[in-house]
Design a protein around this motif. Structure first.
Motif, PDB file in Angstrom:
ATOM      1  N   ILE A 141     -34.838 -12.839  53.161  1.00  0.00           N
ATOM      2  CA  ILE A 141     -35.666 -13.972  53.525  1.00  0.00           C
ATOM      3  C   ILE A 141     -35.755 -15.000  52.399  1.00  0.00           C
ATOM      4  O   ILE A 141     -35.467 -14.708  51.238  1.00  0.00           O
ATOM      5  N   CYS A 142     -36.176 -16.162  52.765  1.00  0.00           N
ATOM      6  CA  CYS A 142     -36.345 -17.293  51.852  1.00  0.00           C
ATOM      7  C   CYS A 142     -37.312 -16.926  50.721  1.00  0.00           C
ATOM      8  O   CYS A 142     -38.306 -16.228  50.938  1.00  0.00           O
ATOM      9  N   SER A 143     -37.035 -17.421  49.521  1.00  0.00           N
ATOM     10  CA  SER A 143     -37.868 -17.148  48.354  1.00  0.00           C
ATOM     11  C   SER A 143     -39.104 -18.045  48.268  1.00  0.00           C
ATOM     12  O   SER A 143     -39.966 -17.824  47.419  1.00  0.00           O
ATOM     13  N   SER A 144     -39.200 -19.054  49.133  1.00  0.00           N
ATOM     14  CA  SER A 144     -40.351 -19.944  49.101  1.00  0.00           C
ATOM     15  C   SER A 144     -41.609 -19.162  49.473  1.00  0.00           C
ATOM     16  O   SER A 144     -41.608 -18.373  50.431  1.00  0.00           O
ATOM     17  N   LYS A 145     -42.675 -19.384  48.725  1.00  0.00           N
ATOM     18  CA  LYS A 145     -43.913 -18.628  48.915  1.00  0.00           C
ATOM     19  C   LYS A 145     -44.403 -18.724  50.362  1.00  0.00           C
ATOM     20  O   LYS A 145     -44.562 -19.811  50.913  1.00  0.00           O
ATOM     21  N   GLY A 146     -44.614 -17.568  50.972  1.00  0.00           N
ATOM     22  CA  GLY A 146     -45.151 -17.490  52.317  1.00  0.00           C
ATOM     23  C   GLY A 146     -44.148 -17.697  53.434  1.00  0.00           C
ATOM     24  O   GLY A 146     -44.494 -17.600  54.597  1.00  0.00           O
ATOM     25  N   CYS A 147     -42.897 -17.974  53.103  1.00  0.00           N
ATOM     26  CA  CYS A 147     -41.879 -18.203  54.121  1.00  0.00           C
ATOM     27  C   CYS A 147     -41.268 -16.862  54.542  1.00  0.00           C
ATOM     28  O   CYS A 147     -40.977 -16.019  53.704  1.00  0.00           O
ATOM     29  N   GLY A 148     -41.055 -16.696  55.820  1.00  0.00           N
ATOM     30  CA  GLY A 148     -40.443 -15.474  56.321  1.00  0.00           C
ATOM     31  C   GLY A 148     -39.120 -15.737  57.009  1.00  0.00           C
ATOM     32  O   GLY A 148     -38.577 -14.859  57.669  1.00  0.00           O
ATOM     33  N   ASN A 149     -38.597 -16.964  56.855  1.00  0.00           N
ATOM     34  CA  ASN A 149     -37.338 -17.323  57.508  1.00  0.00           C
ATOM     35  C   ASN A 149     -36.150 -16.641  56.839  1.00  0.00           C
ATOM     36  O   ASN A 149     -36.168 -16.374  55.634  1.00  0.00           O
ATOM     37  N   ALA A 150     -35.119 -16.403  57.612  1.00  0.00           N
ATOM     38  CA  ALA A 150     -33.886 -15.829  57.077  1.00  0.00           C
ATOM     39  C   ALA A 150     -33.243 -16.816  56.099  1.00  0.00           C
ATOM     40  O   ALA A 150     -33.241 -18.032  56.317  1.00  0.00           O
ATOM     41  N   ALA A 151     -32.702 -16.291  55.025  1.00  0.00           N
ATOM     42  CA  ALA A 151     -32.041 -17.122  54.015  1.00  0.00           C
ATOM     43  C   ALA A 151     -30.681 -17.586  54.507  1.00  0.00           C
ATOM     44  O   ALA A 151     -29.926 -16.813  55.097  1.00  0.00           O
ATOM     45  N   THR A 152     -30.390 -18.861  54.262  1.00  0.00           N
ATOM     46  CA  THR A 152     -29.083 -19.424  54.590  1.00  0.00           C
ATOM     47  C   THR A 152     -28.428 -20.063  53.366  1.00  0.00           C
ATOM     48  O   THR A 152     -27.278 -20.474  53.430  1.00  0.00           O
ATOM     49  N   TRP A 153     -29.167 -20.138  52.254  1.00  0.00           N
ATOM     50  CA  TRP A 153     -28.669 -20.751  51.021  1.00  0.00           C
ATOM     51  C   TRP A 153     -28.993 -19.875  49.823  1.00  0.00           C
ATOM     52  O   TRP A 153     -30.047 -19.243  49.786  1.00  0.00           O
ATOM     53  N   ALA A 154     -28.105 -19.873  48.845  1.00  0.00           N
ATOM     54  CA  ALA A 154     -28.341 -19.234  47.550  1.00  0.00           C
ATOM     55  C   ALA A 154     -28.488 -20.349  46.525  1.00  0.00           C
ATOM     56  O   ALA A 154     -27.586 -21.168  46.355  1.00  0.00           O
ATOM     57  N   VAL A 155     -29.646 -20.402  45.883  1.00  0.00           N
ATOM     58  CA  VAL A 155     -29.930 -21.401  44.856  1.00  0.00           C
ATOM     59  C   VAL A 155     -29.754 -20.704  43.514  1.00  0.00           C
ATOM     60  O   VAL A 155     -30.524 -19.801  43.163  1.00  0.00           O
ATOM     61  N   LEU A 156     -28.720 -21.073  42.788  1.00  0.00           N
ATOM     62  CA  LEU A 156     -28.361 -20.399  41.536  1.00  0.00           C
ATOM     63  C   LEU A 156     -28.923 -21.174  40.351  1.00  0.00           C
ATOM     64  O   LEU A 156     -28.778 -22.390  40.274  1.00  0.00           O
ATOM     65  N   TRP A 157     -29.524 -20.451  39.422  1.00  0.00           N
ATOM     66  CA  TRP A 157     -30.175 -21.103  38.299  1.00  0.00           C
ATOM     67  C   TRP A 157     -30.188 -20.211  37.075  1.00  0.00           C
ATOM     68  O   TRP A 157     -29.890 -19.028  37.145  1.00  0.00           O
ATOM     69  N   ASN A 158     -30.522 -20.824  35.948  1.00  0.00           N
ATOM     70  CA  ASN A 158     -30.842 -20.069  34.743  1.00  0.00           C
ATOM     71  C   ASN A 158     -31.721 -20.915  33.844  1.00  0.00           C
ATOM     72  O   ASN A 158     -31.753 -22.133  33.948  1.00  0.00           O
ATOM     73  N   ASN A 159     -32.459 -20.249  32.998  1.00  0.00           N
ATOM     74  CA  ASN A 159     -33.297 -20.918  32.010  1.00  0.00           C
ATOM     75  C   ASN A 159     -32.536 -20.855  30.695  1.00  0.00           C
ATOM     76  O   ASN A 159     -32.405 -19.785  30.105  1.00  0.00           O
ATOM     77  N   PRO A 160     -32.009 -22.001  30.225  1.00  0.00           N
ATOM     78  CA  PRO A 160     -31.176 -21.963  29.017  1.00  0.00           C
ATOM     79  C   PRO A 160     -31.902 -21.486  27.758  1.00  0.00           C
ATOM     80  O   PRO A 160     -31.250 -21.091  26.800  1.00  0.00           O
ATOM     81  N   LYS A 161     -33.226 -21.480  27.771  1.00  0.00           N
ATOM     82  CA  LYS A 161     -33.971 -20.986  26.609  1.00  0.00           C
ATOM     83  C   LYS A 161     -33.938 -19.467  26.507  1.00  0.00           C
ATOM     84  O   LYS A 161     -34.114 -18.920  25.420  1.00  0.00           O
ATOM     85  N   ILE A 162     -33.728 -18.783  27.645  1.00  0.00           N
ATOM     86  CA  ILE A 162     -33.762 -17.316  27.603  1.00  0.00           C
ATOM     87  C   ILE A 162     -32.526 -16.638  28.187  1.00  0.00           C
ATOM     88  O   ILE A 162     -32.341 -15.444  27.996  1.00  0.00           O
ATOM     89  N   HIS A 163     -31.674 -17.383  28.910  1.00  0.00           N
ATOM     90  CA  HIS A 163     -30.477 -16.795  29.517  1.00  0.00           C
ATOM     91  C   HIS A 163     -29.214 -17.336  28.864  1.00  0.00           C
ATOM     92  O   HIS A 163     -29.173 -18.484  28.445  1.00  0.00           O
ATOM     93  N   THR A 164     -28.186 -16.512  28.820  1.00  0.00           N
ATOM     94  CA  THR A 164     -26.889 -16.988  28.330  1.00  0.00           C
ATOM     95  C   THR A 164     -26.345 -18.005  29.334  1.00  0.00           C
ATOM     96  O   THR A 164     -26.707 -17.980  30.514  1.00  0.00           O
ATOM     97  N   PRO A 165     -25.467 -18.918  28.892  1.00  0.00           N
ATOM     98  CA  PRO A 165     -24.969 -19.975  29.776  1.00  0.00           C
ATOM     99  C   PRO A 165     -24.299 -19.476  31.055  1.00  0.00           C
ATOM    100  O   PRO A 165     -24.351 -20.153  32.083  1.00  0.00           O
ATOM    101  N   ASP A 166     -23.681 -18.303  31.008  1.00  0.00           N
ATOM    102  CA  ASP A 166     -22.978 -17.792  32.191  1.00  0.00           C
ATOM    103  C   ASP A 166     -23.879 -16.991  33.134  1.00  0.00           C
ATOM    104  O   ASP A 166     -23.471 -16.658  34.246  1.00  0.00           O
TER     105      ASP A 166
END
Length: 67
Positions: free
Chosen positions: A6-31
Motif C-alpha cells: 500500500i501507499c506510504s502516505s499517512k492514512g492511505c490504504g490504496n494499492a501502490a503503483t509508484w516507487a519513490v526512490l530517495w536518500n538523505n545524503p547526510k546519512i546515506h551513501t550516494p548509491d
C-alpha cells in the motif's frame, strides 16, 4: 494470496503503483536508495516532499515486490 503493498502516505490504504526512490545524503551513501510506495493520488505529494529536502532520486512504476 499476498496482500497488495500500500501507499506510504499517512492514512492511505490504496494499492501502490509508484516507487519513490530517495536518500538523505547526510546519512546515506550516494548509491543507497530507500523506497516509499505511492498510489496515483499521492505520487506528487510524496515526491514533492522529498524533492524540497533534496532527497528525491527517482520515481518509477511499482509492479510489486519479488518477496
Amino acid at each position: 494470496m499476498a496482500m497488495p503493498e500500500i501507499c506510504s502516505s499517512k492514512g492511505c490504504g490504496n494499492a501502490a503503483t509508484w516507487a519513490v526512490l530517495w536518500n538523505n545524503p547526510k546519512i546515506h551513501t550516494p548509491d543507497r536508495r530507500k523506497t516509499w510506495l505511492a498510489c496515483d493520488e499521492h505520487k506528487a505529494t510524496l515526491s514533492d516532499f522529498l524533492d524540497r529536502r533534496g532527497f528525491l532520486r527517482d520515481v518509477e512504476p511499482f509492479t510489486g515486490s519479488d518477496a
